[in-house]
Every structure is written in structure tokens, then in C-alpha cells.
Write a protein that holds these residues in place. Sequence first.
Motif, PDB file in Angstrom:
ATOM      1  N   LYS A  35     -13.927   8.101   6.399  1.00 38.63           N
ATOM      2  CA  LYS A  35     -15.043   7.096   7.486  1.00 38.63           C
ATOM      3  C   LYS A  35     -14.269   5.831   7.884  1.00 38.63           C
ATOM      4  N   VAL A  36     -12.582   5.807   7.534  1.00 44.19           N
ATOM      5  CA  VAL A  36     -11.574   4.832   7.862  1.00 44.19           C
ATOM      6  C   VAL A  36     -11.509   4.034   8.949  1.00 44.19           C
ATOM      7  N   ASP A  37     -12.077   4.873  10.274  1.00 45.24           N
ATOM      8  CA  ASP A  37     -11.827   4.443  11.418  1.00 45.24           C
ATOM      9  C   ASP A  37     -13.092   3.293  11.877  1.00 45.24           C
ATOM     10  N   ASN A  38     -14.733   3.660  10.077  1.00 42.79           N
ATOM     11  CA  ASN A  38     -15.155   2.810  10.978  1.00 42.79           C
ATOM     12  C   ASN A  38     -15.643   1.895  10.279  1.00 42.79           C
ATOM     13  N   ALA A  39     -14.918   1.630   9.316  1.00 44.60           N
ATOM     14  CA  ALA A  39     -14.805   0.961   8.265  1.00 44.60           C
ATOM     15  C   ALA A  39     -14.130  -0.821   8.560  1.00 44.60           C
ATOM     16  N   TYR A  57      -4.395  17.163  10.426  1.00 51.65           N
ATOM     17  CA  TYR A  57      -3.346  17.057  10.120  1.00 51.65           C
ATOM     18  C   TYR A  57      -3.890  15.016  10.719  1.00 51.65           C
ATOM     19  N   ILE A  58      -3.487  14.454  10.231  1.00 55.09           N
ATOM     20  CA  ILE A  58      -3.041  13.206  11.129  1.00 55.09           C
ATOM     21  C   ILE A  58      -1.864  12.433  10.919  1.00 55.09           C
ATOM     22  N   SER A  59      -2.428  11.638  11.693  1.00 58.82           N
ATOM     23  CA  SER A  59      -0.139  10.613  12.286  1.00 58.82           C
ATOM     24  C   SER A  59      -0.407   9.716  10.944  1.00 58.82           C
ATOM     25  N   VAL A  60      -1.789   8.642  10.919  1.00 54.03           N
ATOM     26  CA  VAL A  60      -1.998   7.717  10.705  1.00 54.03           C
ATOM     27  C   VAL A  60      -2.185   7.663   8.940  1.00 54.03           C
ATOM     28  N   GLY A  61      -1.468   7.709   7.782  1.00 55.23           N
ATOM     29  CA  GLY A  61      -2.709   7.988   6.831  1.00 55.23           C
ATOM     30  C   GLY A  61      -3.947   7.049   6.249  1.00 55.23           C
ATOM     31  N   ASN A  62      -4.957   7.327   5.713  1.00 56.07           N
ATOM     32  CA  ASN A  62      -6.133   6.138   5.953  1.00 56.07           C
ATOM     33  C   ASN A  62      -5.428   4.842   5.674  1.00 56.07           C
ATOM     34  N   THR A  63      -5.208   4.909   4.226  1.00 62.21           N
ATOM     35  CA  THR A  63      -4.472   4.026   3.593  1.00 62.21           C
ATOM     36  C   THR A  63      -4.290   3.533   4.539  1.00 62.21           C
ATOM     37  N   GLU A  64      -3.388   3.269   5.180  1.00 58.94           N
ATOM     38  CA  GLU A  64      -2.136   2.561   6.483  1.00 58.94           C
ATOM     39  C   GLU A  64      -3.597   2.227   7.235  1.00 58.94           C
ATOM     40  N   LYS A  65      -4.011   2.736   7.527  1.00 56.94           N
ATOM     41  CA  LYS A  65      -5.003   2.360   8.903  1.00 56.94           C
ATOM     42  C   LYS A  65      -5.932   0.981   8.083  1.00 56.94           C
ATOM     43  N   PHE A 109       0.883  -1.269  -0.045  1.00 60.63           N
ATOM     44  CA  PHE A 109       0.031   0.190   0.344  1.00 60.63           C
ATOM     45  C   PHE A 109       0.586   1.442   0.057  1.00 60.63           C
ATOM     46  N   TYR A 110       0.204   1.943  -0.905  1.00 60.12           N
ATOM     47  CA  TYR A 110       0.581   3.661  -0.868  1.00 60.12           C
ATOM     48  C   TYR A 110       0.124   4.380   0.790  1.00 60.12           C
ATOM     49  N   SER A 111       0.480   4.743   1.409  1.00 55.95           N
ATOM     50  CA  SER A 111      -0.443   6.225   2.445  1.00 55.95           C
ATOM     51  C   SER A 111       0.411   7.073   2.532  1.00 55.95           C
ATOM     52  N   ARG A 112      -0.514   8.299   2.856  1.00 50.62           N
ATOM     53  CA  ARG A 112       0.249   9.098   3.006  1.00 50.62           C
ATOM     54  C   ARG A 112      -0.459  10.164   4.469  1.00 50.62           C
ATOM     55  N   ALA A 113       0.622  10.411   5.801  1.00 50.88           N
ATOM     56  CA  ALA A 113      -0.213  10.638   6.578  1.00 50.88           C
ATOM     57  C   ALA A 113      -0.241  12.400   6.770  1.00 50.88           C
ATOM     58  N   ASP A 114      -0.185  13.376   7.309  1.00 56.37           N
ATOM     59  CA  ASP A 114       0.669  14.942   7.421  1.00 56.37           C
ATOM     60  C   ASP A 114      -1.234  15.511   7.560  1.00 56.37           C
ATOM     61  N   GLU A 115      -0.592  16.097   6.573  1.00 58.88           N
ATOM     62  CA  GLU A 115      -2.263  16.894   6.192  1.00 58.88           C
ATOM     63  C   GLU A 115      -2.856  16.453   5.009  1.00 58.88           C
ATOM     64  N   ASN A 116      -4.575  16.232   5.815  1.00 63.35           N
ATOM     65  CA  ASN A 116      -5.838  15.276   4.455  1.00 63.35           C
ATOM     66  C   ASN A 116      -6.490  16.493   4.561  1.00 63.35           C
ATOM     67  N   TYR A 117      -7.054  16.208   3.570  1.00 66.99           N
ATOM     68  CA  TYR A 117      -8.731  16.570   3.304  1.00 66.99           C
ATOM     69  C   TYR A 117      -9.712  15.307   3.648  1.00 66.99           C
ATOM     70  N   PHE A 118     -10.227  15.845   4.775  1.00 65.27           N
ATOM     71  CA  PHE A 118     -11.627  14.658   5.393  1.00 65.27           C
ATOM     72  C   PHE A 118     -13.502  16.081   4.794  1.00 65.27           C
ATOM     73  N   GLY A 119     -13.553  15.543   3.374  1.00 65.62           N
ATOM     74  CA  GLY A 119     -15.276  15.924   3.641  1.00 65.62           C
ATOM     75  C   GLY A 119     -15.227  18.246   3.526  1.00 65.62           C
ATOM     76  N   CYS A 166      -8.789   1.265  -2.136  1.00 65.50           N
ATOM     77  CA  CYS A 166      -8.471   3.228  -2.495  1.00 65.50           C
ATOM     78  C   CYS A 166      -9.164   3.846  -1.102  1.00 65.50           C
ATOM     79  N   THR A 167      -8.479   4.796  -0.784  1.00 65.42           N
ATOM     80  CA  THR A 167      -9.380   5.426   0.287  1.00 65.42           C
ATOM     81  C   THR A 167      -9.434   6.705  -0.962  1.00 65.42           C
ATOM     82  N   HIS A 168     -10.806   7.183  -0.704  1.00 65.53           N
ATOM     83  CA  HIS A 168     -11.324   9.282  -1.525  1.00 65.53           C
ATOM     84  C   HIS A 168     -12.139   9.216   0.001  1.00 65.53           C
ATOM     85  N   GLU A 169     -12.263  10.979  -1.047  1.00 67.32           N
ATOM     86  CA  GLU A 169     -13.024  12.212  -0.326  1.00 67.32           C
ATOM     87  C   GLU A 169     -14.241  11.903  -1.498  1.00 67.32           C
TER      88      GLU A 169
END
Length: 171
Positions: A154-158, A22-30, A7-17, A121-124
Motif C-alpha cells: 500500500k506504499v504507493d498510496n500512503a 518484482y519491484i525496481s525501488v524498494g517499498n521502504t525507499e519509496k 533507511f534500509y530498503s530492498r528492491a527486486d522480488e518482494n512479497y505483496f499480500g 517500517c514496511t510489512h505485509e
Amino acid sequence: MKKLVAFYSRADENYFGGSLKYISVGNTEKIAKMIVEITGADMYKIEQKVPYSKDYNECIAQAKEDLHNNARPEILNMPENLDEYDEIYLGYPNYWGTMPMAVYTFLEAYDFEGKKIYPFCTHEGSGMSRTASDIKKCAKGAEVLKGLAIQGSKVDNARKTIEEWNAQIEK
């Protein structure tokens, strides 16, 4: 044969709806970690030698430029081969309707003949877009199966959704 979650994932500043966070673990990594827990697969994180900016807007500008240039960013710690794996869960954020260009670098480095690839994949809001067909073009010989798209916010509840997807593909 074994399973691999690549997987490829990116933490740091992300777009959420509609806002940046800022997130410390990327959504795709979760998601990748949940799949590893569910399947017992090995895990490999696709990391660019020169990562994109921590700033979201700069990151998407860099990703767009790489896409337009058909770039193949150098990746750190590439596995020597994927011979021991017959099933690969391939994860990435949806950038501009496709995968980050580093995922192309990964796919083009190996022989996928006879392997099964399960994209996620993750997306918004853009879902899988054309990513499954892009994987088919790059991973010659692979069977690209039913993918899973999860909204990043919505990853945390997926987990239940991921478990249901995995149960379908393991039939």
C-alpha cells in the motif's frame, strides 16, 4: 540542527499480500523519499556490502540466518558521524519481527545521545512488531518516538498517511 532519513530498503522480488512481485525501488525507499519531500531532511541509504539475494525466498532465508547468528553485516558509505542531526527518521522492512541486521550495524556505530528517532517500517501484516524496543536497546540515549508501519503493498498510496504522521510528530 538538521533532520536525516536513514533507511534500509530492498528492491527486486518482494512479497505483496500472498504473491511475489518484482519491484525496481524498494517499498521502504519509496516512503523515505516521501519523508524527504515532506520534511526537507537529508537522506542516507543503509546498504550492505554483500546484499541479500534478489530472490525473495533466498533473501528471507539469509535474513533469518543473520538474525539467528546476531550478525552485523558490513555497510557501505557509512557517514563519518551524525553530529549535525538531532532528528532521525529510521526506516526498514520488518524482517522476522525486527529490523534487518544491517540496521543494527548502523545503530551501533553512532552516539544517539539526545537525538530523536522516528521509526518507520514496511510489512505485509506484522506491523512494527518489536522494532521500537529493539531500536531503544541499540541507540543508547535516543528518544524513540511514535513510529509508522505501512503495508508494503500500500506504499504507493500512503503519502497522506505519512503527512499525517509527520504532522503529529512535529507538534
